[in-house]
Design a protein around this motif. Structure first.
Motif, PDB file in Angstrom:
ATOM      1  N   GLU A 128      37.547 -95.992  31.692  1.00  0.00           N
ATOM      2  CA  GLU A 128      38.197 -94.270  32.792  1.00  0.00           C
ATOM      3  C   GLU A 128      39.481 -94.237  32.355  1.00  0.00           C
ATOM      4  O   GLU A 128      40.518 -94.728  32.353  1.00  0.00           O
ATOM      5  CB  GLU A 128      38.129 -94.025  34.382  1.00  0.00           C
ATOM      6  CG  GLU A 128      36.595 -94.526  35.192  1.00  0.00           C
ATOM      7  CD  GLU A 128      35.651 -93.739  34.710  1.00  0.00           C
ATOM      8  OE1 GLU A 128      35.954 -92.399  34.676  1.00  0.00           O
ATOM      9  OE2 GLU A 128      34.863 -93.258  35.275  1.00  0.00           O
ATOM     10  N   LEU A 136      41.334 -92.071  32.830  1.00  0.00           N
ATOM     11  CA  LEU A 136      42.371 -91.871  34.283  1.00  0.00           C
ATOM     12  C   LEU A 136      43.021 -92.821  34.837  1.00  0.00           C
ATOM     13  O   LEU A 136      44.552 -92.786  34.917  1.00  0.00           O
ATOM     14  CB  LEU A 136      41.171 -91.332  35.010  1.00  0.00           C
ATOM     15  CG  LEU A 136      42.555 -90.579  36.574  1.00  0.00           C
ATOM     16  CD1 LEU A 136      43.092 -90.091  36.560  1.00  0.00           C
ATOM     17  CD2 LEU A 136      41.150 -90.837  38.240  1.00  0.00           C
ATOM     18  N   SER A 140      42.422 -85.451  41.483  1.00  0.00           N
ATOM     19  CA  SER A 140      41.349 -85.965  40.160  1.00  0.00           C
ATOM     20  C   SER A 140      39.874 -86.024  41.313  1.00  0.00           C
ATOM     21  O   SER A 140      40.250 -85.356  43.107  1.00  0.00           O
ATOM     22  CB  SER A 140      42.043 -86.708  40.203  1.00  0.00           C
ATOM     23  OG  SER A 140      40.749 -87.887  41.190  1.00  0.00           O
ATOM     24  N   SER A 141      38.861 -86.121  40.576  1.00  0.00           N
ATOM     25  CA  SER A 141      37.392 -85.925  41.539  1.00  0.00           C
ATOM     26  C   SER A 141      37.103 -86.742  41.796  1.00  0.00           C
ATOM     27  O   SER A 141      35.837 -87.248  42.218  1.00  0.00           O
ATOM     28  CB  SER A 141      36.062 -85.193  40.223  1.00  0.00           C
ATOM     29  OG  SER A 141      36.900 -86.258  38.935  1.00  0.00           O
ATOM     30  N   LYS A 142      37.796 -88.238  41.967  1.00  0.00           N
ATOM     31  CA  LYS A 142      37.851 -89.127  42.567  1.00  0.00           C
ATOM     32  C   LYS A 142      37.354 -88.827  44.007  1.00  0.00           C
ATOM     33  O   LYS A 142      37.322 -88.241  44.789  1.00  0.00           O
ATOM     34  CB  LYS A 142      38.683 -89.858  42.397  1.00  0.00           C
ATOM     35  CG  LYS A 142      39.097 -91.101  40.862  1.00  0.00           C
ATOM     36  CD  LYS A 142      39.962 -91.953  41.363  1.00  0.00           C
ATOM     37  CE  LYS A 142      39.774 -92.800  39.821  1.00  0.00           C
ATOM     38  NZ  LYS A 142      41.405 -94.010  40.381  1.00  0.00           N
ATOM     39  N   TRP A 198      30.673 -86.932  41.341  1.00  0.00           N
ATOM     40  CA  TRP A 198      29.828 -86.431  40.447  1.00  0.00           C
ATOM     41  C   TRP A 198      29.579 -86.998  39.157  1.00  0.00           C
ATOM     42  O   TRP A 198      31.006 -87.938  38.636  1.00  0.00           O
ATOM     43  CB  TRP A 198      30.960 -85.351  39.907  1.00  0.00           C
ATOM     44  CG  TRP A 198      31.523 -83.770  40.423  1.00  0.00           C
ATOM     45  CD1 TRP A 198      30.979 -83.644  41.940  1.00  0.00           C
ATOM     46  CD2 TRP A 198      32.583 -83.047  40.652  1.00  0.00           C
ATOM     47  NE1 TRP A 198      30.971 -82.343  42.265  1.00  0.00           N
ATOM     48  CE2 TRP A 198      32.171 -82.315  41.150  1.00  0.00           C
ATOM     49  CE3 TRP A 198      33.374 -83.238  39.470  1.00  0.00           C
ATOM     50  CZ2 TRP A 198      32.699 -80.951  41.764  1.00  0.00           C
ATOM     51  CZ3 TRP A 198      34.401 -82.009  39.655  1.00  0.00           C
ATOM     52  CH2 TRP A 198      34.258 -81.173  40.598  1.00  0.00           C
ATOM     53  N   SER A 204      34.464 -87.381  34.917  1.00  0.00           N
ATOM     54  CA  SER A 204      35.476 -87.299  35.769  1.00  0.00           C
ATOM     55  C   SER A 204      36.331 -85.983  35.075  1.00  0.00           C
ATOM     56  O   SER A 204      36.587 -85.635  34.432  1.00  0.00           O
ATOM     57  CB  SER A 204      36.188 -88.686  35.327  1.00  0.00           C
ATOM     58  OG  SER A 204      35.797 -89.435  35.982  1.00  0.00           O
ATOM     59  N   TRP A 222      40.497 -83.860  36.043  1.00  0.00           N
ATOM     60  CA  TRP A 222      41.688 -84.552  36.606  1.00  0.00           C
ATOM     61  C   TRP A 222      43.261 -83.339  35.778  1.00  0.00           C
ATOM     62  O   TRP A 222      42.563 -83.044  34.841  1.00  0.00           O
ATOM     63  CB  TRP A 222      42.079 -86.035  36.402  1.00  0.00           C
ATOM     64  CG  TRP A 222      41.739 -86.754  35.225  1.00  0.00           C
ATOM     65  CD1 TRP A 222      40.364 -87.082  35.417  1.00  0.00           C
ATOM     66  CD2 TRP A 222      43.197 -87.117  34.704  1.00  0.00           C
ATOM     67  NE1 TRP A 222      41.130 -88.172  33.770  1.00  0.00           N
ATOM     68  CE2 TRP A 222      41.920 -87.592  33.127  1.00  0.00           C
ATOM     69  CE3 TRP A 222      44.825 -86.727  34.625  1.00  0.00           C
ATOM     70  CZ2 TRP A 222      43.116 -88.420  31.746  1.00  0.00           C
ATOM     71  CZ3 TRP A 222      45.380 -87.725  32.949  1.00  0.00           C
ATOM     72  CH2 TRP A 222      44.603 -88.068  32.389  1.00  0.00           C
ATOM     73  N   LYS A 231      34.652 -92.945  27.947  1.00  0.00           N
ATOM     74  CA  LYS A 231      34.230 -91.041  28.188  1.00  0.00           C
ATOM     75  C   LYS A 231      35.044 -90.600  26.539  1.00  0.00           C
ATOM     76  O   LYS A 231      35.992 -91.180  26.573  1.00  0.00           O
ATOM     77  CB  LYS A 231      34.663 -91.087  29.042  1.00  0.00           C
ATOM     78  CG  LYS A 231      33.784 -91.255  30.430  1.00  0.00           C
ATOM     79  CD  LYS A 231      34.073 -90.679  31.565  1.00  0.00           C
ATOM     80  CE  LYS A 231      33.257 -91.602  33.143  1.00  0.00           C
ATOM     81  NZ  LYS A 231      33.785 -91.259  34.218  1.00  0.00           N
ATOM     82  N   CYS A 286      36.804 -87.615  26.190  1.00  0.00           N
ATOM     83  CA  CYS A 286      37.883 -86.430  26.719  1.00  0.00           C
ATOM     84  C   CYS A 286      37.785 -85.269  25.938  1.00  0.00           C
ATOM     85  O   CYS A 286      38.274 -84.534  24.761  1.00  0.00           O
ATOM     86  CB  CYS A 286      38.997 -87.459  26.346  1.00  0.00           C
ATOM     87  SG  CYS A 286      38.819 -89.071  26.990  1.00  0.00           S
ATOM     88  N   ASP A 312      36.486 -86.117  31.578  1.00  0.00           N
ATOM     89  CA  ASP A 312      35.969 -86.988  31.354  1.00  0.00           C
ATOM     90  C   ASP A 312      34.512 -87.468  30.515  1.00  0.00           C
ATOM     91  O   ASP A 312      33.819 -87.324  32.368  1.00  0.00           O
ATOM     92  CB  ASP A 312      36.646 -88.444  31.638  1.00  0.00           C
ATOM     93  CG  ASP A 312      37.755 -88.145  31.344  1.00  0.00           C
ATOM     94  OD1 ASP A 312      38.820 -88.053  29.876  1.00  0.00           O
ATOM     95  OD2 ASP A 312      39.067 -88.820  31.495  1.00  0.00           O
TER      96      ASP A 312
END
Length: 314
Positions: free
Chosen positions: A34, A36, A47-49, A53, A57, A59, A75, A77, A129
């Motif tokens: 990740e 992030l 962030s989408s943590k 999804w 990700s 952020w 991933k 980016c 990402d």
């Protein structure tokens, strides 16, 4: 100074950079799944943590302009500049360029590529990402590679809009359903393959959809005006893979499937505003927008006025 022929108007300059060789070697030999996780946590505003999804990700980075050395990641980016225009020096693997990074412009860093970042101004960027599995999924048996090339700064309004739409959803805590993000991820993956894939030696002519196929897609969108019509559903309607459908549809109509759906919804919304007494919130729901705020922003971009202003004027 060179001109990026893939994205006219973007000037890049290849330069030698005074890197900290120890930190760069460390980035080259490290790996993170990740991206992030490679950035100090104090730089992450949101962030989408925790959101459902999958394989994606999102952020928002707010930080100073200190040099960053980022290891290779699992991933792809996509980074959108949210702050004011700034000078940007980047290294992606072996390639180093200086460019002007304007508000709304995008940078693409392919998977498994270590990177170096230096900016004139503070960082105010949105990061999306995306797992490479999304590109494999939309390719669906097509023989060509899904490898992407680096993009060191380009104006790409559609890709920028999709990333910022996800950011709006994150900011107002809407669209928690997994299929919302999956629909955007599919659209992003198709767009990346069409515009940022590594050059292929084989020139390919894109076939056009028939009038009957176009009508079937239009009828499908019209019948599901208040629902999320996925690329998979539209492609299945005419018996094509997602990637081939997207390319053929754009070559035929001049619009991406995403643009087509949004524009049909906005056409319908315009009619409802002048022909009905429904509230703006009701019209937003009836035309498939996640929230009234999403509807208002999209309507103003398309017609130059908010729904309320348009109704009063007409």
């Amino acid at each position: 100074m060179t001109l990026d022929k893939t994205h006219p108007g973007v000037h890049l300059q290849a330069v030698a950079v005074d890197l900290d060789e120890r930190r760069w070697r460390a980035a080259e030999h490290a790996y993170t799944e990740e991206p992030l996780n490679a950035v100090p946590s104090e730089q992450i505003r949101a962030s989408s943590k925790g959101r459902p999804w999958h394989g994606m990700s999102l952020w928002h980075q707010l930080a100073g302009s200190d040099d960053l050395y980022i290891p290779a990641a699992g991933k792809h980016c996509i980074i959108v500049r949210r702050g004011p225009s700034t000078g940007l020096m980047q290294r992606h693997g072996a390639a180093t360029y200086v460019s002007r990074w304007n508000t709304g412009d995008i940078v693409i860093l392919p998977e498994n590529t270590p990177s170096f970042w230096r900016t004139e101004l503070d960082r105010d960027n949105i990061h999306l990402d995306l797992s490479p599995l999304w590109l494999e999924r939309v390719k669906e048996g097509e023989g060509r590679s899904t490898a992407l090339r680096s993009c060191f700064g380009a104006r790409d309004p559609l890709l920028s809009h999709m990333v910022q739409m996800l950011m709006l959803s994150l900011d107002d805590n809407s669209s928690m359903q997994p299929r919302f993000a999956e629909g955007v991820a599919t659209s992003v993956a198709v767009h990346l393959l069409e515009h940022y894939r590594e050059p292929d030696s084989q020139a390919e002519r894109i076939p056009l959809l028939s009038a009957r196929q176009l009508k079937r897609v239009a009828d499908l969108v019209q019948s599901q005006m208040n629902e999320a019509v996925s690329l998979e559903v539209m492609a299945a309607e005419v018996g094509l893979s997602v990637f081939h459908f997207s390319r053929c549809f754009k070559a035929t109509s001049g619009e991406t499937p995403h643009q087509f759906v949004v524009n049909r919804r906005l056409e319908r919304a315009k009619s409802l505003l002048t022909e009905s007494q429904h509230s703006i919130a009701e019209i937003a729901t009836a035309t498939g927008f996640a929230t009234p705020s999403h509807f208002t922003q999209a309507f103003k971009r398309r017609w130059g006025a908010t729904p309320g202003q348009f109704r009063r004027d007409h």
